[in-house]
Structure formats: C-alpha cells, structure tokens
Scaffold this motif. Structure first.
Motif, mmCIF file in Angstrom:
data_model
loop_
_atom_site.group_PDB
_atom_site.id
_atom_site.type_symbol
_atom_site.label_atom_id
_atom_site.label_comp_id
_atom_site.label_asym_id
_atom_site.label_seq_id
_atom_site.Cartn_x
_atom_site.Cartn_y
_atom_site.Cartn_z
ATOM 1 N N ASN A 1 0.829 -1.244 -0.010
ATOM 2 C CA ASN A 1 -0.036 0.019 -0.117
ATOM 3 C C ASN A 1 0.755 1.260 -0.001
ATOM 4 N N HIS A 2 0.341 2.253 -0.565
ATOM 5 C CA HIS A 2 0.989 3.605 -0.210
ATOM 6 C C HIS A 2 0.460 4.033 0.953
ATOM 7 N N ILE A 3 1.257 4.583 1.763
ATOM 8 C CA ILE A 3 1.023 4.977 3.369
ATOM 9 C C ILE A 3 1.246 6.758 2.912
ATOM 10 N N PRO A 4 0.063 7.299 3.422
ATOM 11 C CA PRO A 4 0.082 8.907 3.125
ATOM 12 C C PRO A 4 0.496 9.352 4.216
ATOM 13 N N TYR A 5 1.910 9.403 4.302
ATOM 14 C CA TYR A 5 2.691 9.848 5.825
ATOM 15 C C TYR A 5 2.701 11.507 5.316
ATOM 16 N N ARG A 6 2.910 11.715 4.170
ATOM 17 C CA ARG A 6 3.166 13.183 3.646
ATOM 18 C C ARG A 6 1.877 14.047 3.592
ATOM 19 N N ASP A 7 0.646 13.352 4.015
ATOM 20 C CA ASP A 7 -0.571 14.178 4.082
ATOM 21 C C ASP A 7 -0.552 15.356 5.227
ATOM 22 N N SER A 8 0.087 15.170 6.042
ATOM 23 C CA SER A 8 0.275 16.072 7.244
ATOM 24 C C SER A 8 1.452 16.186 8.099
ATOM 25 N N LYS A 9 2.091 17.359 8.775
ATOM 26 C CA LYS A 9 3.384 17.171 9.181
ATOM 27 C C LYS A 9 3.303 16.204 10.440
ATOM 28 N N LEU A 10 2.019 16.022 11.127
ATOM 29 C CA LEU A 10 2.193 15.132 12.236
ATOM 30 C C LEU A 10 2.343 13.839 11.892
ATOM 31 N N THR A 11 1.872 13.305 10.452
ATOM 32 C CA THR A 11 1.989 11.972 10.433
ATOM 33 C C THR A 11 3.351 11.614 9.736
ATOM 34 N N ARG A 12 3.982 12.867 9.074
ATOM 35 C CA ARG A 12 5.285 12.669 8.769
ATOM 36 C C ARG A 12 6.302 12.818 10.106
ATOM 37 N N ILE A 13 6.025 13.461 10.960
ATOM 38 C CA ILE A 13 6.977 13.254 12.316
ATOM 39 C C ILE A 13 6.678 11.917 12.533
ATOM 40 N N LEU A 14 5.494 11.306 12.705
ATOM 41 C CA LEU A 14 5.234 10.029 13.264
ATOM 42 C C LEU A 14 5.722 8.861 12.416
ATOM 43 N N GLN A 15 6.179 9.306 11.303
ATOM 44 C CA GLN A 15 6.433 8.158 10.250
ATOM 45 C C GLN A 15 7.330 6.776 10.854
ATOM 46 N N ASP A 16 8.316 7.214 11.577
ATOM 47 C CA ASP A 16 9.145 6.203 12.112
ATOM 48 C C ASP A 16 8.276 5.272 13.352
ATOM 49 N N ALA A 17 7.369 6.179 13.807
ATOM 50 C CA ALA A 17 6.760 5.503 15.062
ATOM 51 C C ALA A 17 5.889 4.536 14.460
ATOM 52 N N LEU A 18 5.030 5.020 13.682
ATOM 53 C CA LEU A 18 3.958 4.282 12.687
ATOM 54 C C LEU A 18 4.447 3.077 11.852
ATOM 55 N N GLY A 19 5.529 3.342 11.144
ATOM 56 C CA GLY A 19 6.051 2.701 10.064
ATOM 57 C C GLY A 19 6.832 1.586 10.369
ATOM 58 N N GLY A 20 7.045 1.357 11.877
ATOM 59 C CA GLY A 20 8.029 -0.036 12.018
ATOM 60 C C GLY A 20 9.087 0.063 12.881
ATOM 61 N N ASN A 21 9.840 1.073 13.071
ATOM 62 C CA ASN A 21 11.223 1.330 13.643
ATOM 63 C C ASN A 21 10.997 1.898 14.957
ATOM 64 N N SER A 22 9.812 1.622 15.823
ATOM 65 C CA SER A 22 9.854 2.276 16.977
ATOM 66 C C SER A 22 8.827 1.221 17.692
ATOM 67 N N ARG A 23 9.253 1.342 18.989
ATOM 68 C CA ARG A 23 8.170 0.585 20.055
ATOM 69 C C ARG A 23 6.980 1.773 20.420
ATOM 70 N N THR A 24 6.038 1.351 19.961
ATOM 71 C CA THR A 24 5.028 2.448 20.220
ATOM 72 C C THR A 24 3.608 2.089 20.788
ATOM 73 N N ALA A 25 3.526 3.345 21.750
ATOM 74 C CA ALA A 25 2.104 2.916 22.741
ATOM 75 C C ALA A 25 1.238 4.198 22.610
ATOM 76 N N LEU A 26 0.014 3.911 22.330
ATOM 77 C CA LEU A 26 -1.242 4.955 22.364
ATOM 78 C C LEU A 26 -1.976 4.870 23.624
ATOM 79 N N LEU A 27 -2.150 5.803 24.087
ATOM 80 C CA LEU A 27 -3.038 6.091 25.423
ATOM 81 C C LEU A 27 -4.227 6.730 24.983
ATOM 82 N N CYS A 28 -5.293 6.058 24.829
ATOM 83 C CA CYS A 28 -6.627 6.796 24.495
ATOM 84 C C CYS A 28 -7.208 7.485 25.665
#
Ligand code: ADP
Ligand code: MG
Length: 363
Positions: free
Chosen positions: A279-306
């Motif tokens: 898939n194309h992953i639209p990281y470039r659609d916002s500054k937030l997703t671009r900054i979080l690219q490493d976190a969401l794209g795999g090279n990070s241990r990530t935790a989300l607190l809802c």
C-alpha cells in the motif's frame, strides 16, 4: 513483529460534568483489559485493549505499564513513541505532564518527569559506555512546526535521513546532563507554549506538542554508537467541529486539527488494511503523520494512550476515541537497535524483509 500497545484511560468525572449531567458514567471496567461503553443509543460496546486505566488508576500505574518498557529500550538504542489521543479535557496533558512539570508531588507526577528519571536511572547498563542525552520540544500549530526552545524558529522543516530516519531540521537540541536540568528545560518549553497561546489567542489544546529525547550511547574502545529516540506526543483535542460551535480562528484551528488527525487515521488505515507493505502510506499528508512516520512505520516501539471522559455527556466522543484505538491496535512494528556499525545492512533488512528485488534496487 509485535502490535503497538494500546491502552484506554478514563479520568474521574469533572465537577462540571457532575453539575450538568449528574453522576452518569458511560464506562464499566470488567477487568484490567476489558471494558464496556454504553453509547448514545444505550447499546453496550465491548472493548479489549492491552490495559484499561480506570479513574482510580494513578500516574505510576500508567507509567509502569505503558512507558517504562519503552524507556528501558530507548536507552539501549531502540526508538520509542508514546502518543496521547482524545477529546479536549480528556486527560492527555495531565497524563503526559501531570498537574505541573516541576512540583506536583511523587504521586501525581506525569509521564514526562518519570521518563526523565527513567532515562537517567536506566542509562547505565554498560559501565564502559559514554552517554549523551538531548531534548527537543516542538509544537505543530496550523500545520507549522514551532521550536518551543527558540520561538524565532517558527517554521521548522522535516527532513528524512536514510540512517537517522525523520529529523526536524534546525530544531534546538538541549544537552541534558541531569534530571533537574531536563525538568527545567521542559518547564521552559511548556511556558513558551503558553506564550504562543496568548499571542495566538488560543488554547494549548489547539496544537500538537512533541517532546523528543535522543539517547546516544558510545561504547569506549569500540566504534559502535547506539541511538534511541524517545518521542512523546500530546495531541490536540479530537472533538468534532460541529459540536464545539467554533467560529473564526477557532474554526480554522479546529479544521486544521481535524485534517491532521484524519491524516493520522488514514495512515493507520493504510497500515492495517490487508495488503500492508504494498500500500501507499500517506505519511506526507500532514506534518504530524510525517513526524510520526518512524513511530508508525515500524522502527519504533509505540504505545497509544486513548484518554476519555467517563461521562454520559461525552459518550460519542469517547466512542470515537476508542474506535481510533481499536484500529491502531492492528499496527505491527518491528523496532531494531539503531547501531551505526551495521547501519546499511539493518536499513536494508528493514526495507526489504522479504528480500524484494525492487526494494534492493532503490538501495
Ligand atoms: P486534555 O489535555 O486532554 O485537554 P487535561 O489533561 O488538561 O485534558 O485534563 C483536563 C482536566 O482534567 C484537568 O483539570 C486535569 O487536571 C483533569 N484530569 C485529567 N485526567 C485526570 C486524572 N486521571 N485524574 C485527575 N484529574 C484529571
Ligand atoms: Mg491538553
């Protein structure tokens, strides 16, 4: 490969919620992982997260379950990201900062001061190693990245390096030598956020705040250098524009926030819907997703607190926050130690886990 950790946190009812809507709560915790939300149509929706923190859960409990394992890894060269998501007033900033960054007592201390303690406590696994700890702090407001350690830098650009991943070009990096100094710097950054608030006549919940700790470990007598980046993200409120009745600048801010949070949702959808890597992953659609690219794209241990309000009056916002978390639970990650010794082979492995020929050509 493991899934990202997703937890829910329900704060106590606020006095306003009690006054306006009585003691009505829409949440029932069944055990440490399962809870039921009664939606606006009085229907029960069951959620199962990695952990649910109910109103009695303290800051230490949240830190120990969600954050401590990530801090331990970060000091050993593994990237980590902690994100708080939820409507305004749900407890995101309380979870990250606590009621005050400098003095709020051991019990109420938020994730940030605990991370600072944790980094200094755990960064001595190898007595022969030299450590350097750096801290940056930025906020994204109206799609512009502002340096909270130097307000003259109000349009920081994002760069991507093959070796270091996503970088904030020119953002101030404070060298931190002890916990007290780190807290002082954080307090300055938080105060600068407030300066922006009055200038822009807005509330800090209208921007995304990002804290980046870089822990570098240089092994003496050895050429190796391990670098772990620990990113904490206090997101802007996720409430719907229609419900807040925002106008003028507030409406523009809300639209921008919704745009970046939708972009985040779209990235999560793209990462979790079936065909995955192709898939194309639209990281470039916002500054937030671009900054979080490493976190969401795999090279990070990530935790989300809802973070959610437990009040019946906020049931639909809480439902939307929890649905966001439920989707994010499917994201897979395979963080690795960032060591300069074998950077090219590691990068290659990360990009080409299946030894894909087209991927090899890019490298
Ligand atoms: P957000 O950052 O999500 O907009 P805040 O963290 O500012 O929300 O929280 C809103 C209010 O609720 C604050 O007054 C905060 O002190 C209080 N609060 C939030 N979570 C908790 C909690 N777990 N325990 C006690 N008070 C809380
Ligand atoms: Mg906040």
């Amino acid at each position: 490969m493991s899934n990202i950790t997703v937890c829910a946190r329900f704060r106590p009812l606020s006095s306003k919620e009690r006054r306006d809507h009585g003691d009505g709560v829409c949440i029932r915790c069944m055990d440490t992982e399962t809870f039921i939300l009664k939606d606006e149509k009085e229907e029960d929706i069951i959620f199962s997260f990695d952990r649910v923190f109910c109103e009695k859960s303290g800051q230490a409990e949240v830190y120990e379950f969600l954050v401590l394992p990530i801090v331990r890894d970060a000091v050993n060269g593994i990237n980590g990201t902690i994100i708080t998501y939820g409507q305004t007033g749900a407890g995101k900033t309380y979870s990250i900062e606590g009621p005050g960054i400098l003095e709020c007592g051991e019990q109420k201390k938020g994730i940030l001061p605990r991370v600072v303690d944790g980094i200094f406590e755990h960064n001595k696994p190898d007595k022969m190693a030299k450590y350097s700890i750096k801290l940056s702090m930025v906020e994204i407001y109206m799609e512009k990245i502002r340096d909270l350690f130097d307000l003259s830098k109000d349009n920081i650009q994002i760069k991507e390096s093959k070796i270091e991943g996503i970088l904030l070009s020119g953002a101030t990096e404070m060298s931190i030598i002890d916990p007290a100094e780190a807290l002082q710097s954080l307090s300055t950054g938080i105060a600068n956020r407030a300066v922006g608030e009055t200038q822009m006549n807005t509330a800090s919940s209208r921007s995304h705040c990002i804290y980046i700790f870089t822990v570098q470990q240089e092994l003496t007598g050895d050429k190796r250098m391990k670098t772990g980046k620990l990113v904490l993200v206090d997101l802007a409120g996720s409430e719907k524009v229609e419900k807040t009745g925002a106008e003028g600048r507030a409406l523009e801010e809300a639209k921008m926030i919704n745009k970046s949070l939708s972009a985040l949702g779209n990235v999560i959808n793209a990462l979790t819907c079936g065909s995955g890597r192709a898939n194309h992953i639209p990281y470039r659609d916002s500054k937030l997703t671009r900054i979080l690219q490493d976190a969401l794209g795999g090279n990070s241990r990530t935790a989300l607190l809802c973070c959610c309000s437990p009040s019946v009056s906020n049931a639909s916002e809480s439902l939307s926050t929890l649905r966001f978390g439920a989707r994010a639970k499917h994201i897979k990650a395979s963080p690795r130690v960032n060591c300069n010794e074998d950077k090219y082979s590691k990068k290659h492995e990360a990009l080409c886990p299946d030894k894909d020929e087209s991927c090899k050509r890019i490298l």
